[in-house]
Design a protein around this motif. Structure first.
Motif, PDB file in Angstrom:
ATOM      1  N   ARG A  27       0.838  -1.201   0.000  1.00 34.21           N
ATOM      2  CA  ARG A  27       0.000   0.000   0.000  1.00 34.21           C
ATOM      3  C   ARG A  27       0.874   1.252   0.000  1.00 34.21           C
ATOM      4  NH1 ARG A  27      -5.113   1.140   1.617  1.00 34.21           N
ATOM      5  NH2 ARG A  27      -5.411  -0.873   2.636  1.00 34.21           N
ATOM      6  N   LEU A  28       0.625   2.130  -0.954  1.00 44.75           N
ATOM      7  CA  LEU A  28       1.317   3.410  -1.008  1.00 44.75           C
ATOM      8  C   LEU A  28       0.640   4.391  -0.053  1.00 44.75           C
ATOM      9  CD1 LEU A  28       3.467   5.206  -2.459  1.00 44.75           C
ATOM     10  CD2 LEU A  28       1.621   5.904  -4.007  1.00 44.75           C
ATOM     11  N   HIS A  29       1.444   5.115   0.690  1.00 40.86           N
ATOM     12  CA  HIS A  29       0.900   6.140   1.571  1.00 40.86           C
ATOM     13  C   HIS A  29       1.925   7.259   1.709  1.00 40.86           C
ATOM     14  CE1 HIS A  29       3.258   3.459   4.178  1.00 40.86           C
ATOM     15  NE2 HIS A  29       3.439   4.507   4.984  1.00 40.86           N
ATOM     16  N   LEU A  30       1.494   8.378   2.254  1.00 39.61           N
ATOM     17  CA  LEU A  30       2.396   9.499   2.513  1.00 39.61           C
ATOM     18  C   LEU A  30       2.839   9.438   3.965  1.00 39.61           C
ATOM     19  CD1 LEU A  30       3.618  12.156   1.291  1.00 39.61           C
ATOM     20  CD2 LEU A  30       1.746  13.350   2.461  1.00 39.61           C
ATOM     21  N   CYS A  31       4.153   9.391   4.174  1.00 35.97           N
ATOM     22  CA  CYS A  31       4.721   9.439   5.523  1.00 35.97           C
ATOM     23  C   CYS A  31       4.942  10.905   5.899  1.00 35.97           C
ATOM     24  CB  CYS A  31       6.046   8.701   5.579  1.00 35.97           C
ATOM     25  SG  CYS A  31       5.980   6.981   5.081  1.00 35.97           S
ATOM     26  N   SER A  32       4.119  11.427   6.774  1.00 37.99           N
ATOM     27  CA  SER A  32       4.274  12.809   7.219  1.00 37.99           C
ATOM     28  C   SER A  32       5.333  12.820   8.314  1.00 37.99           C
ATOM     29  CB  SER A  32       2.939  13.349   7.734  1.00 37.99           C
ATOM     30  OG  SER A  32       3.020  14.717   8.019  1.00 37.99           O
ATOM     31  N   ARG A  66      -9.357  -3.086   4.953  1.00 38.60           N
ATOM     32  CA  ARG A  66      -8.682  -3.995   5.883  1.00 38.60           C
ATOM     33  C   ARG A  66      -7.200  -4.113   5.597  1.00 38.60           C
ATOM     34  NH1 ARG A  66     -10.927  -2.592   9.335  1.00 38.60           N
ATOM     35  NH2 ARG A  66      -9.826  -4.132  10.595  1.00 38.60           N
ATOM     36  N   GLY A  67      -6.661  -3.166   4.854  1.00 34.76           N
ATOM     37  CA  GLY A  67      -5.229  -3.196   4.591  1.00 34.76           C
ATOM     38  C   GLY A  67      -4.474  -2.475   5.682  1.00 34.76           C
ATOM     39  N   VAL A  68      -4.594  -2.952   6.894  1.00 35.07           N
ATOM     40  CA  VAL A  68      -4.002  -2.283   8.043  1.00 35.07           C
ATOM     41  C   VAL A  68      -2.487  -2.318   7.934  1.00 35.07           C
ATOM     42  CG1 VAL A  68      -3.853  -2.241  10.548  1.00 35.07           C
ATOM     43  CG2 VAL A  68      -5.980  -2.962   9.438  1.00 35.07           C
ATOM     44  N   LEU A  69      -1.854  -1.190   8.215  1.00 38.44           N
ATOM     45  CA  LEU A  69      -0.403  -1.131   8.161  1.00 38.44           C
ATOM     46  C   LEU A  69       0.208  -1.885   9.345  1.00 38.44           C
ATOM     47  CD1 LEU A  69       0.239   2.554   7.114  1.00 38.44           C
ATOM     48  CD2 LEU A  69       0.273   0.512   5.692  1.00 38.44           C
TER      49      LEU A  69
END
Length: 284
Positions: free
Chosen positions: A70-75, A281-284
């Motif tokens: 899963r792509l996400h933005l790391c703030s 349900r794609g929990v990190l």
């Protein structure tokens, strides 16, 4: 008060150099090198600056991450000049980050914060509608800057599902949630120094019997640390066990009740699967 504040994306070396200087001033430590932030924003990262009268007074920096496919933005970092804090600038930076991230195709933004820092909890959970989804013990090891010295660097990992109903719908009902002793995991008291302290025994141990729990934290962990660092460590260790247990039982932190007159605030924990976060349900 946030009038007169302009938030915009920063992309040039000169702009990033100004961020570098402000970051070093805010955190009293070595700042992220400009060559790193420049590379990140050219590859899916976001650097935002807050300006008043063309002066940089705040920044927010994030870079792309991937976990479990899963792509996400790391703030990663946010900082506000000392003279401009408590004016809503942090919230403006985060809202601009959300809009920019949505336009770039992100659905999820993550970051970490110290769960004993009640102002950060109020912004992250109550105002922005993030959730305290994971608890990580001593994530950064020993850090000796002004905020972290003297305590293990335990953190909540926030998940901010920026296109979800949990974030976009108004949730004023949480403001009216009433504390109840039978849902409070551990009790605080005021000790002989006039400081809030936790009792040695929990009130409850079976988290499965209710769908909502409350956990106290001090109104100012920095004040406690300055007066009695041992007491601050006691808060860390006792809440570490409770937060970890709640999360392992399917709960997440969703808000905070501020009770300054009692020198404590209370986290609200709710079942993750009761929230409208559309996480597939794609929990990190």
């Amino acid at each position: 008060m946030t009038s007169g504040v302009t938030i915009r994306s920063l992309t040039t070396i000169s702009e990033l150099t100004e961020v570098n200087k402000l970051e070093a001033e805010v955190w009293k430590t070595t700042a992220i090198p400009v060559h790193q932030t420049l590379t990140a924003i050219k590859n899916g990262g976001i650097m935002l600056g807050a300006f008043i009268n063309d002066q940089l007074v705040g920044f927010n920096y994030g870079f792309p991450g991937i976990k479990n496919g899963r792509l996400h933005l790391c703030s990663h970092t946010m900082g506000i000049h000392e003279g401009y804090r408590s004016k809503g600038i942090g919230r403006l930076l985060k809202l601009k980050q959300r809009g920019t991230a949505l336009a770039m195709g992100y659905r999820l933004i993550t970051w970490t914060f110290d769960p004993l820092e009640s102002p950060n909890a109020y912004l992250n959970l109550q105002k922005l509608r993030g959730i305290g989804a994971n608890y990580i013990e001593n994530i950064y090891g020993k850090v000796e800057d002004a905020l972290n010295a003297g305590l293990p660097t335990d953190r909540f990992q926030v998940e901010w599902w920026i296109d979800s109903l949990h974030v976009t719908e108004h949730h004023s009902f949480r403001q009216s949630i009433q504390l109840s002793h039978d849902k409070t995991v551990i009790d605080p008291f005021i000790n002989s120094q006039g400081l809030p302290e936790l009792i040695d025994e929990r009130n409850v141990v079976d988290f499965t019997i209710k769908n909502q729990w409350f956990v106290p934290i001090p109104w100012s962990i920095q004040h406690i640390k300055n007066v009695d660092n041992g007491l601050a460590v006691d808060w860390r260790m006792k809440t570490r066990e409770i937060f970890s247990s709640l999360i392992s039982n399917g709960f997440v932190a969703t808000g905070i009740k501020r009770l300054e007159e009692n020198q404590v605030h209370y986290y609200i924990f709710e079942k993750r699967d009761s929230l409208q976060i559309n996480d597939d349900r794609g929990v990190l």
